[in-house]
Structures are given as C-alpha cells and as structure tokens.
Design a protein around this motif. Structure first.
Motif, PDB file in Angstrom:
ATOM      1  N   THR A  43       9.795  -2.886  -9.211  1.00 48.56           N
ATOM      2  CA  THR A  43       9.376  -3.759  -8.115  1.00 48.56           C
ATOM      3  C   THR A  43       9.074  -2.946  -6.866  1.00 48.56           C
ATOM      4  O   THR A  43       8.050  -3.167  -6.197  1.00 48.56           O
ATOM      5  CB  THR A  43      10.461  -4.812  -7.820  1.00 48.56           C
ATOM      6  OG1 THR A  43      10.656  -5.610  -8.991  1.00 48.56           O
ATOM      7  CG2 THR A  43      10.078  -5.693  -6.647  1.00 48.56           C
ATOM      8  N   ILE A  44       9.935  -1.994  -6.539  1.00 56.28           N
ATOM      9  CA  ILE A  44       9.712  -1.137  -5.367  1.00 56.28           C
ATOM     10  C   ILE A  44       8.421  -0.344  -5.539  1.00 56.28           C
ATOM     11  O   ILE A  44       7.606  -0.260  -4.616  1.00 56.28           O
ATOM     12  CB  ILE A  44      10.911  -0.190  -5.142  1.00 56.28           C
ATOM     13  CG1 ILE A  44      12.135  -1.000  -4.718  1.00 56.28           C
ATOM     14  CG2 ILE A  44      10.583   0.880  -4.105  1.00 56.28           C
ATOM     15  CD1 ILE A  44      13.439  -0.231  -4.755  1.00 56.28           C
ATOM     16  N   HIS A  45       8.207   0.206  -6.731  1.00 50.35           N
ATOM     17  CA  HIS A  45       6.990   0.977  -6.976  1.00 50.35           C
ATOM     18  C   HIS A  45       5.753   0.088  -6.837  1.00 50.35           C
ATOM     19  O   HIS A  45       4.751   0.492  -6.250  1.00 50.35           O
ATOM     20  CB  HIS A  45       7.046   1.637  -8.349  1.00 50.35           C
ATOM     21  CG  HIS A  45       5.961   2.636  -8.574  1.00 50.35           C
ATOM     22  ND1 HIS A  45       5.419   2.863  -9.793  1.00 50.35           N
ATOM     23  CD2 HIS A  45       5.307   3.468  -7.712  1.00 50.35           C
ATOM     24  CE1 HIS A  45       4.474   3.785  -9.695  1.00 50.35           C
ATOM     25  NE2 HIS A  45       4.391   4.165  -8.437  1.00 50.35           N
ATOM     26  N   ARG A  46       5.818  -1.123  -7.352  1.00 48.55           N
ATOM     27  CA  ARG A  46       4.692  -2.051  -7.243  1.00 48.55           C
ATOM     28  C   ARG A  46       4.404  -2.386  -5.779  1.00 48.55           C
ATOM     29  O   ARG A  46       3.250  -2.448  -5.354  1.00 48.55           O
ATOM     30  CB  ARG A  46       4.993  -3.335  -8.020  1.00 48.55           C
ATOM     31  CG  ARG A  46       3.788  -4.245  -8.190  1.00 48.55           C
ATOM     32  CD  ARG A  46       4.054  -5.427  -9.131  1.00 48.55           C
ATOM     33  NE  ARG A  46       4.771  -5.044 -10.332  1.00 48.55           N
ATOM     34  CZ  ARG A  46       6.048  -5.377 -10.605  1.00 48.55           C
ATOM     35  NH1 ARG A  46       6.744  -6.096  -9.759  1.00 48.55           N
ATOM     36  NH2 ARG A  46       6.624  -4.994 -11.725  1.00 48.55           N
ATOM     37  N   GLU A  47       5.461  -2.580  -4.968  1.00 46.79           N
ATOM     38  CA  GLU A  47       5.278  -2.856  -3.542  1.00 46.79           C
ATOM     39  C   GLU A  47       4.632  -1.670  -2.833  1.00 46.79           C
ATOM     40  O   GLU A  47       3.777  -1.849  -1.962  1.00 46.79           O
ATOM     41  CB  GLU A  47       6.616  -3.203  -2.896  1.00 46.79           C
ATOM     42  CG  GLU A  47       7.170  -4.537  -3.337  1.00 46.79           C
ATOM     43  CD  GLU A  47       8.597  -4.779  -2.866  1.00 46.79           C
ATOM     44  OE1 GLU A  47       9.213  -3.864  -2.268  1.00 46.79           O
ATOM     45  OE2 GLU A  47       9.089  -5.893  -3.093  1.00 46.79           O
ATOM     46  N   ILE A  48       5.033  -0.464  -3.210  1.00 47.73           N
ATOM     47  CA  ILE A  48       4.429   0.744  -2.633  1.00 47.73           C
ATOM     48  C   ILE A  48       2.952   0.804  -2.997  1.00 47.73           C
ATOM     49  O   ILE A  48       2.102   1.066  -2.141  1.00 47.73           O
ATOM     50  CB  ILE A  48       5.177   2.009  -3.112  1.00 47.73           C
ATOM     51  CG1 ILE A  48       6.561   2.071  -2.454  1.00 47.73           C
ATOM     52  CG2 ILE A  48       4.372   3.272  -2.814  1.00 47.73           C
ATOM     53  CD1 ILE A  48       7.470   3.150  -3.018  1.00 47.73           C
ATOM     54  N   MET A  49       2.627   0.550  -4.262  1.00 41.73           N
ATOM     55  CA  MET A  49       1.228   0.590  -4.687  1.00 41.73           C
ATOM     56  C   MET A  49       0.407  -0.481  -3.969  1.00 41.73           C
ATOM     57  O   MET A  49      -0.731  -0.223  -3.560  1.00 41.73           O
ATOM     58  CB  MET A  49       1.126   0.426  -6.206  1.00 41.73           C
ATOM     59  CG  MET A  49       1.654   1.634  -6.963  1.00 41.73           C
ATOM     60  SD  MET A  49       1.352   1.574  -8.750  1.00 41.73           S
ATOM     61  CE  MET A  49       2.232   0.105  -9.231  1.00 41.73           C
ATOM     62  N   ASP A  50       0.973  -1.668  -3.790  1.00 40.48           N
ATOM     63  CA  ASP A  50       0.266  -2.734  -3.078  1.00 40.48           C
ATOM     64  C   ASP A  50      -0.004  -2.336  -1.632  1.00 40.48           C
ATOM     65  O   ASP A  50      -1.089  -2.591  -1.099  1.00 40.48           O
ATOM     66  CB  ASP A  50       1.064  -4.038  -3.116  1.00 40.48           C
ATOM     67  CG  ASP A  50       1.105  -4.680  -4.489  1.00 40.48           C
ATOM     68  OD1 ASP A  50       0.313  -4.290  -5.376  1.00 40.48           O
ATOM     69  OD2 ASP A  50       1.958  -5.580  -4.682  1.00 40.48           O
ATOM     70  N   GLU A  51       0.966  -1.701  -0.979  1.00 40.34           N
ATOM     71  CA  GLU A  51       0.790  -1.271   0.412  1.00 40.34           C
ATOM     72  C   GLU A  51      -0.262  -0.169   0.504  1.00 40.34           C
ATOM     73  O   GLU A  51      -1.093  -0.161   1.429  1.00 40.34           O
ATOM     74  CB  GLU A  51       2.112  -0.808   1.013  1.00 40.34           C
ATOM     75  CG  GLU A  51       2.020  -0.373   2.461  1.00 40.34           C
ATOM     76  CD  GLU A  51       1.570  -1.451   3.422  1.00 40.34           C
ATOM     77  OE1 GLU A  51       1.059  -1.101   4.512  1.00 40.34           O
ATOM     78  OE2 GLU A  51       1.717  -2.656   3.117  1.00 40.34           O
ATOM     79  N   ILE A  52      -0.255   0.752  -0.452  1.00 36.59           N
ATOM     80  CA  ILE A  52      -1.277   1.804  -0.474  1.00 36.59           C
ATOM     81  C   ILE A  52      -2.653   1.173  -0.604  1.00 36.59           C
ATOM     82  O   ILE A  52      -3.590   1.551   0.110  1.00 36.59           O
ATOM     83  CB  ILE A  52      -1.001   2.814  -1.605  1.00 36.59           C
ATOM     84  CG1 ILE A  52       0.244   3.659  -1.274  1.00 36.59           C
ATOM     85  CG2 ILE A  52      -2.216   3.713  -1.856  1.00 36.59           C
ATOM     86  CD1 ILE A  52       0.728   4.531  -2.420  1.00 36.59           C
ATOM     87  N   GLN A  53      -2.789   0.190  -1.497  1.00 33.96           N
ATOM     88  CA  GLN A  53      -4.079  -0.486  -1.666  1.00 33.96           C
ATOM     89  C   GLN A  53      -4.500  -1.211  -0.398  1.00 33.96           C
ATOM     90  O   GLN A  53      -5.676  -1.198  -0.029  1.00 33.96           O
ATOM     91  CB  GLN A  53      -4.026  -1.467  -2.843  1.00 33.96           C
ATOM     92  CG  GLN A  53      -3.987  -0.796  -4.190  1.00 33.96           C
ATOM     93  CD  GLN A  53      -5.195   0.088  -4.437  1.00 33.96           C
ATOM     94  OE1 GLN A  53      -6.302  -0.186  -3.980  1.00 33.96           O
ATOM     95  NE2 GLN A  53      -4.985   1.185  -5.145  1.00 33.96           N
ATOM     96  N   SER A  54      -3.552  -1.821   0.291  1.00 33.24           N
ATOM     97  CA  SER A  54      -3.892  -2.551   1.519  1.00 33.24           C
ATOM     98  C   SER A  54      -4.363  -1.603   2.621  1.00 33.24           C
ATOM     99  O   SER A  54      -5.065  -2.015   3.544  1.00 33.24           O
ATOM    100  CB  SER A  54      -2.705  -3.389   2.006  1.00 33.24           C
ATOM    101  OG  SER A  54      -1.713  -2.579   2.601  1.00 33.24           O
ATOM    102  N   ARG A  55      -3.983  -0.321   2.503  1.00 32.57           N
ATOM    103  CA  ARG A  55      -4.419   0.683   3.476  1.00 32.57           C
ATOM    104  C   ARG A  55      -5.679   1.408   3.031  1.00 32.57           C
ATOM    105  O   ARG A  55      -6.113   2.349   3.666  1.00 32.57           O
ATOM    106  CB  ARG A  55      -3.295   1.703   3.707  1.00 32.57           C
ATOM    107  CG  ARG A  55      -2.075   1.088   4.350  1.00 32.57           C
ATOM    108  CD  ARG A  55      -1.055   2.133   4.702  1.00 32.57           C
ATOM    109  NE  ARG A  55       0.212   1.518   5.098  1.00 32.57           N
ATOM    110  CZ  ARG A  55       1.210   2.179   5.659  1.00 32.57           C
ATOM    111  NH1 ARG A  55       1.099   3.484   5.893  1.00 32.57           N
ATOM    112  NH2 ARG A  55       2.321   1.556   5.982  1.00 32.57           N
ATOM    113  N   GLY A  56      -6.250   0.982   1.925  1.00 32.03           N
ATOM    114  CA  GLY A  56      -7.517   1.556   1.482  1.00 32.03           C
ATOM    115  C   GLY A  56      -7.422   2.474   0.295  1.00 32.03           C
ATOM    116  O   GLY A  56      -8.394   3.138  -0.049  1.00 32.03           O
ATOM    117  N   GLY A  57      -6.273   2.578  -0.342  1.00 33.12           N
ATOM    118  CA  GLY A  57      -6.122   3.424  -1.520  1.00 33.12           C
ATOM    119  C   GLY A  57      -5.605   4.808  -1.186  1.00 33.12           C
ATOM    120  O   GLY A  57      -5.482   5.178  -0.019  1.00 33.12           O
ATOM    121  N   THR A  58      -5.309   5.567  -2.214  1.00 30.78           N
ATOM    122  CA  THR A  58      -4.703   6.885  -2.025  1.00 30.78           C
ATOM    123  C   THR A  58      -5.606   7.862  -1.303  1.00 30.78           C
ATOM    124  O   THR A  58      -5.123   8.742  -0.598  1.00 30.78           O
ATOM    125  CB  THR A  58      -4.278   7.505  -3.381  1.00 30.78           C
ATOM    126  OG1 THR A  58      -5.401   7.534  -4.248  1.00 30.78           O
ATOM    127  CG2 THR A  58      -3.144   6.724  -4.007  1.00 30.78           C
TER     128      THR A  58
END
Length: 63
Positions: A43-58
C-alpha cells in the motif's frame, strides 16, 4: 547515497509533502523488495507511485 528523512519520520506526514528525492529513493528501495512486502508495504509503495505520477512521472522528479 541517500541523505534524507527516514521512513519513520516520513510516515508521520502527508506523502504530498515528501521531497522528490525521498519519493525516488523509497520507490526504488521498495521496488527492489516487492516480492517480500506485506500488504501494508504494498500500500505504501502504491501511494508513492501514485504521488510520483501526480508529479509527472519519474522523469520529472528532481533527484
């Protein structure tokens, strides 16, 4: 080498307040141990990935 706040400190704050390098570091670290994560870790990893996507991706992260 990562020189930032640890997961204990970060878990006490909103993920939207994390710095780009913190998101990048913990995304990479959790990605490496994905097969061993319990449901909370996933769940934590998924939240991190979602936040990265909301900032435009890696590619957009300022690491």
């Amino acid at each position: 080498m990562y020189e930032g706040r640890d997961m204990t400190e970060l878990s006490l704050m909103s993920i939207t307040d994390w710095k780009d390098n913190e998101l990048g570091y913990f995304h990479h670290a959790l990605q490496q141990v994905t097969p061993y994560l319990n449901s909370e870790g996933q769940t934590i990893h998924r939240e991190i990935m979602d936040e990265i996507q909301s900032r435009g991706g890696t590619q957009q992260l300022e690491l």
